[in-house]
Design an enzyme around this catalytic site. Sequence first.
Site, PDB file in Angstrom:
ATOM      1  N   CYS A 172       0.837  -1.181   0.092  1.00  0.00           N
ATOM      2  CA  CYS A 172       0.072  -0.081  -0.162  1.00  0.00           C
ATOM      3  C   CYS A 172       0.941   1.127   0.001  1.00  0.00           C
ATOM      4  CB  CYS A 172      -0.953   0.101   1.302  1.00  0.00           C
ATOM      5  SG  CYS A 172      -2.103  -1.564   1.232  1.00  0.00           S
ATOM      6  N   THR A 173       0.273   2.363  -0.455  1.00  0.00           N
ATOM      7  CA  THR A 173       1.041   3.768  -0.481  1.00  0.00           C
ATOM      8  C   THR A 173       0.798   4.217   0.963  1.00  0.00           C
ATOM      9  OG1 THR A 173       0.579   4.111  -2.970  1.00  0.00           O
ATOM     10  CG2 THR A 173       1.221   5.760  -1.335  1.00  0.00           C
TER      11      THR A 173
END
Length: 683
Positions: free
Chosen positions: A546-547
């Site tokens: 995930c960012t």
Amino acid sequence: MSQKTEQLQFAPFSSALDAGFWPTLSKKKLEEYKLDDQPKEVYGYYYNETKDTYPNNCCFFSVHRSSHIPPHLFPSPGTLVNFNTLEAFKECDKKAVIEKAAKHVWEDIISRKSIQNPSLLTRFILLTFCDLKKYHYHYWFAFPALVSPEPITLHKPARKLEEVFNPDQIKSLQKQYDTLTKKVPHLAFFLVIQDGSSVKVQTLESADKVSNKSKIFYAFCDPCNLDQHPGWPLRNYLALIASHWPSEAPVSILCYRDRSREGQRSCLHSIVLEVNLPSMKNIAECPKCVGWERNQNKLAPRVVDLSASMDPNRLAESSVDLNLKLMRWRLLPELDLDKVAQTRCLLLGAGTLGCNVARCLIGWGVRTVTFVDNSTISYSNPVRQTLFEFEDSQNGGRPKATTAAEKLQKIFPGVKSSGHQFSIPMPGHAVGKTEAAIKQVEEDVHKLEALIDDHDVIFLLMDTRESRWLPTVIAASKRKQVINAALGFDTYLVLRHGMKSDQSAKQPASPINLACIPGDRLGCYFCNDVVAPGNSTRDRTLDQQCTVSRPGLSMVAAALAVELMVSLLQHPNGGQAAADTSAKDDHLNASLISPLGLVPHQVRGFLARYHTILPASVAFDKCTACSESVLSGYKKQGFKFLLKVFNQPSFLEDHTGLTVLHQEVDNAEILAFSDDDSVKSSE
């Protein structure tokens, strides 16, 4: 007794502005007048109305949106003063305004201009203030009328036309008036000459030549429908008569009322007045004047509230435009807002960056926004992704792309937004060997190609590096502007891809000044890499997949991405504008700079230090996305070329020559170590 005491009274004009006038004035205020509150030319008109139609509005007057008045109406030249604030509207010196207009009327009478152009007798003033946020319009009419130094009285009561002329004379009067108006359109003031049994209709210029034996009726087209009283236009007409053709005998006035009722035309409603008219021939100064329109028997302006009657969608669109046009009025007169509004934007990614970019785009007035995303809304999304709500994440979550498009239209109905849910094929993500899998990927590629072809600016707002590869290749081949935004934990990158022109693509690379790289020589997102994009999510933990960013970072990067796009649109060279850098700015050419300031190649931010730099880089001839070898392979082989990229991890490096480059670097390092060893052994 009645002859001595009965003073001539006039029915005042009753103004009526149709709803179409206000949108026209609003548009002119926004696009033409802006902050200019100087008087403007405007045109009004009046005409006869029957009692059945307007029983309480006997002297109807309206304002036309152009100088082209229909033939059956009688024109009036006017002055419009549109104020910028309600306070200025209220505090305007009304006495000075109407006296100035009356002076023009008087000067036209003395100079005989009103004889040649009688419509000058019916000048008017319109003061306005447009509240374009609430759509409240304040206005006040004035119809300047000169006041005779002595009262004007009726010599005898008003008579009907048929009491003065016989039926043949009335028919002749009507026929001759029609003939004359073909030569002199909109004739509102004229002469009726009665010579024995004959009747003639002539212009006012003939008044000095009329024989003393003939009876003159000073005629005018009377907008009034009262039986005993004339309309307001007679006031200044009498001043003209008293100034140039004074008479000690009563003056005959024909109030000509030409009406059609139930398909039958008649002027029998006209009346004839005999008035005692004091001379105004030797008056040097402009007489006193009256003429401000009353509002419910009080001298006060009127207010029109159109907020409820106007289309809410139109109201929203006008309000958005108002904010932008205020910027142009006060700060940036050269700002081309139409160019921004007409730019079609494709947002690849409808997550944190996509939502914020979309919000910023509609703030700039962009009217076409399209989303592409293959995921659904999760419970963690709404707090960071500003177009979504908690309900959107329930029951498995709604599709991001279509939901974002729907929510954007709820925020601003004037935007044309749509969403497409499909996956973007990526290098390193192998396509299955089944026919169905290959067909699905091919369909996704064609959808993306069609969308990029239909838009002007492509925003790359995805989570992974490799998902940006295919849009970069397609956009470069179609000469589309690409704006890239990527986030780290406390860092961000906003970058515009270089746009190669047809000429630069054919010409060999030449030395360039690194302080000012031309727009067609700028690199893309992949130009600084010496390895091909691969599957960045393989064998990664959740935080790596995930960012993970500081919450405010996406808003900063999204805003900069949109601002960079708008700055490029305003630059005379557009996407091929040279890159401005933070290294030095002495190369900037003031005549070519965007009205909004610098147009960098990259904006790199470091939130931990609150620091921003503007680097620039040259396009890499072995780039895995925008190099000529990749673009040529894609153009010639199409999907077959792409399929090799998806399925063969080393294909791009082999195709662009990166593999050979890596080998040369390795060999150089081995050679360097060998040289060092030989030196040591010799010692």
